[in-house]
Write an enzyme that holds these catalytic residues in place. Structure first.
Site, PDB file in Angstrom:
ATOM      1  N   GLU A 127       6.911   1.351  -1.687  1.00  0.00           N
ATOM      2  CA  GLU A 127       8.237   1.402  -2.320  1.00  0.00           C
ATOM      3  C   GLU A 127       8.724   2.814  -2.654  1.00  0.00           C
ATOM      4  O   GLU A 127       9.119   3.102  -3.784  1.00  0.00           O
ATOM      5  CB  GLU A 127       8.228   0.511  -3.572  1.00  0.00           C
ATOM      6  CG  GLU A 127       7.874  -0.928  -3.229  1.00  0.00           C
ATOM      7  CD  GLU A 127       7.653  -1.825  -4.446  1.00  0.00           C
ATOM      8  OE1 GLU A 127       7.959  -1.414  -5.572  1.00  0.00           O
ATOM      9  OE2 GLU A 127       7.179  -2.963  -4.248  1.00  0.00           O
TER      10      GLU A 127
ATOM     11  N   GLU B 296       4.139  -9.563   2.076  1.00  0.00           N
ATOM     12  CA  GLU B 296       4.206 -10.211   0.750  1.00  0.00           C
ATOM     13  C   GLU B 296       5.198 -11.371   0.803  1.00  0.00           C
ATOM     14  O   GLU B 296       6.128 -11.460  -0.004  1.00  0.00           O
ATOM     15  CB  GLU B 296       4.643  -9.190  -0.314  1.00  0.00           C
ATOM     16  CG  GLU B 296       3.750  -7.966  -0.380  1.00  0.00           C
ATOM     17  CD  GLU B 296       4.070  -6.999  -1.516  1.00  0.00           C
ATOM     18  OE1 GLU B 296       4.844  -7.364  -2.421  1.00  0.00           O
ATOM     19  OE2 GLU B 296       3.536  -5.878  -1.493  1.00  0.00           O
TER      20      GLU B 296
HETATM   21  O1  9MR Z   1       2.386  -9.929  -7.883  1.00  0.00           O
HETATM   22  C1  9MR Z   1       2.222  -8.775  -8.671  1.00  0.00           C
HETATM   23  C2  9MR Z   1       2.367  -9.147 -10.146  1.00  0.00           C
HETATM   24  O2  9MR Z   1       1.277  -9.963 -10.540  1.00  0.00           O
HETATM   25  C3  9MR Z   1       2.412  -7.888 -10.990  1.00  0.00           C
HETATM   26  O3  9MR Z   1       2.680  -8.233 -12.323  1.00  0.00           O
HETATM   27  C4  9MR Z   1       3.484  -6.954 -10.451  1.00  0.00           C
HETATM   28  C5  9MR Z   1       3.494  -5.710 -11.284  1.00  0.00           C
HETATM   29  O4  9MR Z   1       4.124  -4.664 -10.751  1.00  0.00           O
HETATM   30  O5  9MR Z   1       3.226  -6.649  -9.091  1.00  0.00           O
HETATM   31  C6  9MR Z   1       3.278  -7.774  -8.277  1.00  0.00           C
HETATM   32  O6  9MR Z   1       3.078  -7.412  -6.939  1.00  0.00           O
HETATM   33  C7  9MR Z   1       4.039  -6.529  -6.369  1.00  0.00           C
HETATM   34  C8  9MR Z   1       3.353  -5.752  -5.275  1.00  0.00           C
HETATM   35  O7  9MR Z   1       2.214  -5.117  -5.772  1.00  0.00           O
HETATM   36  C9  9MR Z   1       4.299  -4.749  -4.654  1.00  0.00           C
HETATM   37  N1  9MR Z   1       5.488  -5.381  -4.166  1.00  0.00           N
HETATM   38  C10 9MR Z   1       6.185  -6.245  -5.108  1.00  0.00           C
HETATM   39  C11 9MR Z   1       5.208  -7.271  -5.679  1.00  0.00           C
HETATM   40  C12 9MR Z   1       5.933  -8.240  -6.585  1.00  0.00           C
HETATM   41  O8  9MR Z   1       6.416  -7.541  -7.689  1.00  0.00           O
END
Ligand code: 9MR
Length: 375
Positions: free
Chosen positions: A161, A266
């Site tokens: 990102e 994802e």
């Molecule tokens: O699924 C993840 C969630 O449990 C966390 O709280 C969150 C915190 O930033 O991150 C989520 O995963 C993210 C991933 O690492 C990067 N792309 C977006 C995902 C959804 O937010």
């Protein structure tokens, strides 16, 4: 005597019929003989993001679905900076070691997620204000983690990102202290620490034309700098109505034309209302809940299951059309109960974004995507 023979034949036929109907019933409720990983074996890897609970194998049902259905694993949170590198000189590898052990036991393709990300950073990193000092920590971070798992992590999300929605570079802590070169630096460090690992740039909304243009500029700059970048990860946090299949397709074609692989890293499809037209996965966006915003607290109505199934079918039809360019499709979670979308962008909703429901039953969406391969 004839009467007895007749009776015997009638009883025999009844027993046979009973046996058949039992068999039919049993075959309906039995799991399919092949999981997603076999069904799509010739097309792409099929992955799931797993959390600490899955890594610890504390849920036997989850463990058996993971083993039967998926060929690739991604750690949903456990390798993020705040967990794995919580202090300047302290690393915490217990859970990531366990993750690797599980993935190897199950003979999975192993993803590492994510080395450099502005979010879920350790607090001490935000306090670093000096460029040279930041560069030292950055190098230490990548070198330590990638070398520890050298030859064992198949694919690293090196940078996550880094782009704004308009395709410009996000002014993250890394960007501000190290400049645009932090990108090239990250990929070069990762390649040096593990030359055999596949290196990925990962982001959401990668279907958007402006963001796509920014990603293309970024990949070209990386390639010109001599950095190794093997794939673009399109995160794929999508909804029932967007993005348009045509936009996703245009991005697949554009990224593949750069000579990199494309992966959907994802994938999930929200079934809940989104009145703000939010797109993507900006985790800092959070809103107040209301019953209107949580319309299916008990179960998803059949009509909505059908919509979800149709949407997944369209998405997988596209993936199959371009399976020569797509190396992996990873779902962001194992079942609906595990999904981060129960808590984003509103906390404590009941969402239904994956192929398995909360009881690990295969949903209509599962049948819809697998049906594409049975035709
Ligand atoms: O699924 C993840 C969630 O449990 C966390 O709280 C969150 C915190 O930033 O991150 C989520 O995963 C993210 C991933 O690492 C990067 N792309 C977006 C995902 C959804 O937010």
């Amino acid at each position: 005597m004839i009467y007895i023979v007749r009776l015997f034949i009638i009883v025999l036929i009844a027993m046979l019929m009973h046996g058949c109907s039992q068999g039919d019933r049993a075959s309906v409720s039995q799991p399919p003989s092949q999981g997603l990983k076999e069904i799509f074996q010739e097309d792409f890897l099929i992955g799931a993001a797993i959390s600490k609970m899955h890594i610890e194998e504390s849920d036997a049902e989850a463990a058996s679905v993971i083993e039967a259905e998926f060929s690739s694993l991604t750690p949903e949170n456990e390798m993020k900076w705040m967990y794995i590198h919580p202090g300047v000189d302290s690393f915490y590898f217990d859970v990531s070691d366990q993750y690797l052990a599980l993935a190897e036991k199950l003979d999975m393709h192993v993803v590492g997620h994510a080395l450099v990300w502005h979010s879920q950073l350790a607090e001490w990193v935000e306090e670093v204000k000096d460029s040279a000092e930041m560069a030292r920590h950055f190098e230490h971070h990548i070198n330590t983690i990638v070398s520890r798992y050298k030859g064992r992590i198949d694919s690293w999300d090196v940078v996550n990102e880094a782009l704004n929605e308009d395709g410009s570079l996000r002014e993250s802590h890394f960007y501000e202290l190290m400049g645009e070169n932090y990108l090239e630096h990250a990929f070069k460090l990762a390649a040096a620490a593990d030359p055999s690992a596949e290196l990925v740039y990962n982001d959401y909304n990668m279907w958007k034309p402006e963001k796509r243009a920014g990603a293309i500029r970024m990949v070209k700059r990386l390639q010109e700098s001599g950095a190794k970048i093997d794939a673009i990860g399109m995160q794929a946090h999508w909804s029932l109505v967007g993005p348009e299949i045509e936009d996703i397709e245009a991005s697949i074609l554009a990224y593949a034309a750069l000579g990199v692989k494309v992966m959907f890293t994802e994938l999930d499809v929200t079934a809940l209302p989104n009145p703000w037209d939010l797109e993507g996965a900006e985790v800092s966006q959070n809103f107040e809940g209301s019953p209107y915003m949580n319309p299916y607290p008990e179960s998803l109505p059949d009509s909505m299951q059908l919509k979800l199934a149709e949407r997944y079918e369209d998405i997988f039809r596209l993936f199959l059309k371009h399976s020569d360019k797509i190396s992996r499709v990873t779902f962001w979670g194992v079942n609906d109960g595990h999904s981060w979308l129960n808590n984003w962008p509103i906390k404590n909703r009941v969402n239904y974004p994956l192929l398995f429901d909360r009881a690990f039953q295969r949903k209509k969406a599962y049948d819809a995507v697998t049906k594409l391969k049975r035709k």
